[in-house]
Motif scaffolding. Sequence first.
Motif, mmCIF file in Angstrom:
data_model
loop_
_atom_site.group_PDB
_atom_site.id
_atom_site.type_symbol
_atom_site.label_atom_id
_atom_site.label_comp_id
_atom_site.label_asym_id
_atom_site.label_seq_id
_atom_site.Cartn_x
_atom_site.Cartn_y
_atom_site.Cartn_z
ATOM 1 N N VAL A 1 0.869 -1.183 0.000
ATOM 2 C CA VAL A 1 0.000 0.000 0.000
ATOM 3 C C VAL A 1 0.901 1.227 0.000
ATOM 4 O O VAL A 1 2.029 1.199 0.516
ATOM 5 N N ALA A 2 0.388 2.291 -0.586
ATOM 6 C CA ALA A 2 1.119 3.562 -0.592
ATOM 7 C C ALA A 2 0.084 4.677 -0.493
ATOM 8 O O ALA A 2 -1.011 4.569 -1.047
ATOM 9 N N PHE A 3 0.444 5.727 0.233
ATOM 10 C CA PHE A 3 -0.484 6.847 0.437
ATOM 11 C C PHE A 3 0.040 8.098 -0.245
ATOM 12 O O PHE A 3 1.231 8.404 -0.166
ATOM 13 N N PHE A 4 -0.877 8.805 -0.894
ATOM 14 C CA PHE A 4 -0.533 10.022 -1.624
ATOM 15 C C PHE A 4 -1.391 11.177 -1.117
ATOM 16 O O PHE A 4 -2.446 10.969 -0.515
ATOM 17 N N ASP A 5 -0.936 12.411 -1.398
ATOM 18 C CA ASP A 5 -1.672 13.577 -0.929
ATOM 19 C C ASP A 5 -3.036 13.729 -1.579
ATOM 20 O O ASP A 5 -3.961 14.293 -0.997
ATOM 21 N N ASN A 6 -3.150 13.265 -2.802
ATOM 22 C CA ASN A 6 -4.434 13.387 -3.495
ATOM 23 C C ASN A 6 -4.480 12.405 -4.668
ATOM 24 O O ASN A 6 -3.502 11.705 -4.952
ATOM 25 N N MET A 7 -5.623 12.373 -5.350
ATOM 26 C CA MET A 7 -5.791 11.396 -6.436
ATOM 27 C C MET A 7 -4.889 11.715 -7.627
ATOM 28 O O MET A 7 -4.478 10.802 -8.358
ATOM 29 N N ALA A 8 -4.595 12.997 -7.849
ATOM 30 C CA ALA A 8 -3.711 13.350 -8.970
ATOM 31 C C ALA A 8 -2.338 12.721 -8.748
ATOM 32 O O ALA A 8 -1.745 12.137 -9.657
ATOM 33 N N LYS A 9 -1.828 12.803 -7.508
ATOM 34 C CA LYS A 9 -0.512 12.206 -7.222
ATOM 35 C C LYS A 9 -0.587 10.679 -7.285
ATOM 36 O O LYS A 9 0.350 10.030 -7.749
ATOM 37 N N LEU A 10 -1.689 10.142 -6.790
ATOM 38 C CA LEU A 10 -1.862 8.688 -6.871
ATOM 39 C C LEU A 10 -1.845 8.242 -8.335
ATOM 40 O O LEU A 10 -1.189 7.254 -8.699
ATOM 41 N N ALA A 11 -2.548 9.002 -9.186
ATOM 42 C CA ALA A 11 -2.605 8.645 -10.613
ATOM 43 C C ALA A 11 -1.213 8.666 -11.222
ATOM 44 O O ALA A 11 -0.871 7.804 -12.042
ATOM 45 N N GLU A 12 -0.402 9.636 -10.810
ATOM 46 C CA GLU A 12 0.981 9.671 -11.321
ATOM 47 C C GLU A 12 1.765 8.450 -10.861
ATOM 48 O O GLU A 12 2.561 7.888 -11.613
ATOM 49 N N GLY A 13 1.557 8.073 -9.610
ATOM 50 C CA GLY A 13 2.223 6.877 -9.086
ATOM 51 C C GLY A 13 1.806 5.627 -9.846
ATOM 52 O O GLY A 13 2.632 4.773 -10.191
ATOM 53 N N VAL A 14 0.511 5.528 -10.118
ATOM 54 C CA VAL A 14 -0.016 4.386 -10.867
ATOM 55 C C VAL A 14 0.622 4.336 -12.248
ATOM 56 O O VAL A 14 1.079 3.282 -12.711
ATOM 57 N N HIS A 15 0.677 5.491 -12.891
ATOM 58 C CA HIS A 15 1.268 5.522 -14.234
ATOM 59 C C HIS A 15 2.739 5.141 -14.203
ATOM 60 O O HIS A 15 3.221 4.373 -15.055
ATOM 61 N N ALA A 16 3.448 5.650 -13.192
ATOM 62 C CA ALA A 16 4.877 5.331 -13.088
ATOM 63 C C ALA A 16 5.092 3.829 -12.904
ATOM 64 O O ALA A 16 6.021 3.243 -13.475
ATOM 65 N N LEU A 17 4.231 3.197 -12.121
ATOM 66 C CA LEU A 17 4.351 1.742 -11.939
ATOM 67 C C LEU A 17 4.010 0.996 -13.224
ATOM 68 O O LEU A 17 4.669 0.025 -13.597
#
Lengths: 465, 465
Positions: B233-249
């Motif tokens: 699991v990983a926590f991000f400040d908001n969905m935009a940052k989460l989406a970037e993390g998802v894309h990077a993975l």
Amino acid sequence: MSVFTAYSQEEVIDELKHRAPHAEIHLDDEIAAKHAANGKAESTIDGRILAYVAVGDKDDIRGVLKTAIKFHLPIVPQTADTSTVIGADGLNGGIILSLARMNKIVEVNEDDLLAVVEPGVINQDLDQAARQHGLFYAPDPASKPISSIGGNVSTNAGGLSGVKYGATKDSVLGLKVMLANGKEIKVGGRTTKQAFGYNLTQLFVGSEGTLGIITEITLRLFPIPIGKKIYGVAFFDNMAKLAEGVHALRISGLYPSMLEGLDGKTVQALDQYKQTHYAKSASSSMLIFMFDDAGETQLQISQKILQEQGAWKIQITDDPAQGEKLIQLRRDMLPAVFANGKYYIMEDMAVPSSKLAEMADYIVQVGDELQVNIYTAGHAGDGNLHPTLLWNDQPQAPANVIEATRRLFHKALDLGGTISGEHAVGMSKNQWNNEELGEDVDVLQHQIKTLFDPMNILNPKRKIN
Amino acid sequence: MSVFTAYSQEEVIDELKHRAPHAEIHLDDEIAAKHAANGKAESTIDGRILAYVAVGDKDDIRGVLKTAIKFHLPIVPQTADTSTVIGADGLNGGIILSLARMNKIVEVNEDDLLAVVEPGVINQDLDQAARQHGLFYAPDPASKPISSIGGNVSTNAGGLSGVKYGATKDSVLGLKVMLANGKEIKVGGRTTKQAFGYNLTQLFVGSEGTLGIITEITLRLFPIPIGKKIYGVAFFDNMAKLAEGVHALRISGLYPSMLEGLDGKTVQALDQYKQTHYAKSASSSMLIFMFDDAGETQLQISQKILQEQGAWKIQITDDPAQGEKLIQLRRDMLPAVFANGKYYIMEDMAVPSSKLAEMADYIVQVGDELQVNIYTAGHAGDGNLHPTLLWNDQPQAPANVIEATRRLFHKALDLGGTISGEHAVGMSKNQWNNEELGEDVDVLQHQIKTLFDPMNILNPKRKIN
């Protein structure tokens, strides 16, 4: 064109020039000359085409369709003209609608892991464009450097990577298609998940230009895996043992990205062609394999599996230069085989994996019985075999070659397989619809065709007819 | 049934008993009572069914079809009755054709890496049967323990593994389908490669019982990968940052098998439900991920990527027990969310990956503007979001919830997405055909439907109508 035509060729050409203003229009003589230069006999298989129209844009396509409807003319869509099943040769009195000039890579989108291309884009060009973004285009038919995405989509082309990445259909997310009536529709889209309408995208994939003209294709791209590439070859006493090795690798959980099998005669042909000594006996079979996302574990496990399965010579490497040499054996296979006859047919059938050995053995048996020179290789991981039947005396296939083909088709169907794994149907196999699909599906196909193309102008006499 | 019927209910029931001798036939009262016991209001959404027919075999199915044609009755095919889009509820005066009793796993074939099942088989039962052979069935909707393969195929169900293994359509090799006229056809087969006829298999997948009754399904099974499972699991400040993390993975070449995103409100609901303190702020977003074929490299690289992408808390483990705890957070998400309202609609839309953050932000904005309580989670790796809209006062969705849904649908379409990623259309979204598909495709769908089901007896008023 028939004797009592209601129109002259000039009238049709004038109409085409008017309605397709950006197209390059050629007459049969020019095309025949070009074909002759490429070693092809004629521009059609049954006479003379009326016109070859290389469209420049969608308006041109619409113009060709409208003209075809007005004069009741068959249209043969064509891109790179690499069909192996007489899928894109012109028809007598008809129009070849060439999309080769529509070869723009509209978009390579790294964020959405997709590309949007026009139908004339060459497979390899797309793959190279994708790799500049750390992505790749997975489907890789042997014709990769010369065949187009439009053709790949229309035939649901397969290739070497199918065992891991599937066929072309598995990479198509969406399409734009111009229907026979000149209306362009959009099906599918830019998302991998889609559960809204009927899956018309997959109805057009593999429809061989009989339901509409594909004008734009949205394709999934894959990220280049982080693992190493591992390349290998392994030799078995016969195809049955090779098939067991293939199955052991597939079920191992290793996920190979290539599993190519070559039968004994093909290995002997390779030996002759390359002055090597791989073939221990006439039935020596060769497996060429690859992992595109591997580590030390995959290397060791695959070695162990192949040994357990009785491979008597195994070479595995993670060195790219050495690996390329092994893969080169696969590439040299075609010229090595073709050197054994003046003329050939390369066939294409797929059977359930468990039937691979039985099919391969049967091919040898038919070759012996009918005295036909047959070399078999194929995508063993998919149960997809390409027997190549060779002969010398005349360009037309002799009776024993035709009979051999018929027996092989019947056997593939008896084993629960298909007589077209990845080359489609064209005019080579369209007489087999009833046997492959059964009468009810055969009729359904014609109903669907009539729905999309009521005047039967789109690639008639092919696939279903 | 209308006032001036040409037949009585008794006549129809007699006909059904005669033509479907192995079926269990129930009347509306019994079904209504059963539904009431399960918390459902009625057996239909618009009145009373004429009969509920649980068929025992194909002859029964044919008998029901013949009866429906004779008396002009709507048939609603049903297996596990878990549709989230009113896809399988009975219709007034119609017949529910339940295939739940046809739940045999006909074959799990380790040699051909496939299974053959009847439509009533529960997804999880198939997966468990496959695992006894070292294989698994990839598609895993959240309804896995309760939904059937027949329903999964009819809706092209997705699930958590979609980012690596695709949706149900990607696992279907072949089908047997009984057409409205009672003829059973076979489409597709037992090979992964197939380039012969039109792809009718994929036309039936996702067709929601409107084109035929699926009687048997051949499904691809995958070998269990040799690598380790890694959970995180990983926590991000908001969905935009989460989406970037998802894309990077996704683009890393790591090939995760699960990438689930939960928005801030959902994390807060989880905190409340589980007495945890994950939510740093109202926009804290949580990513739950998994690799099913990984090693130390994947673990390290994914950790590094997530750190670089600004994740402020990361837990990664290859310990199965610890991993299961992390996955449990995903499972607890639904009850945690549902605890916040008496009634709810869980929506389903997919957008191109690059639009995930914009869609998620828009959902929050609509919730604020219209004062609707919305919690969003979904299969972030597929751009597939499930906003859950909750309310309290009345069972019927209030005006602001309906308006919010409409705005979300329009936004998903504007972003190049679909308003059904994996739940299909049913009676919830069938009014959106024109907007999602456009008029020409809308008309084409009706033509295809008419071709397969000219009397419109198969699940009418749904999907395309």
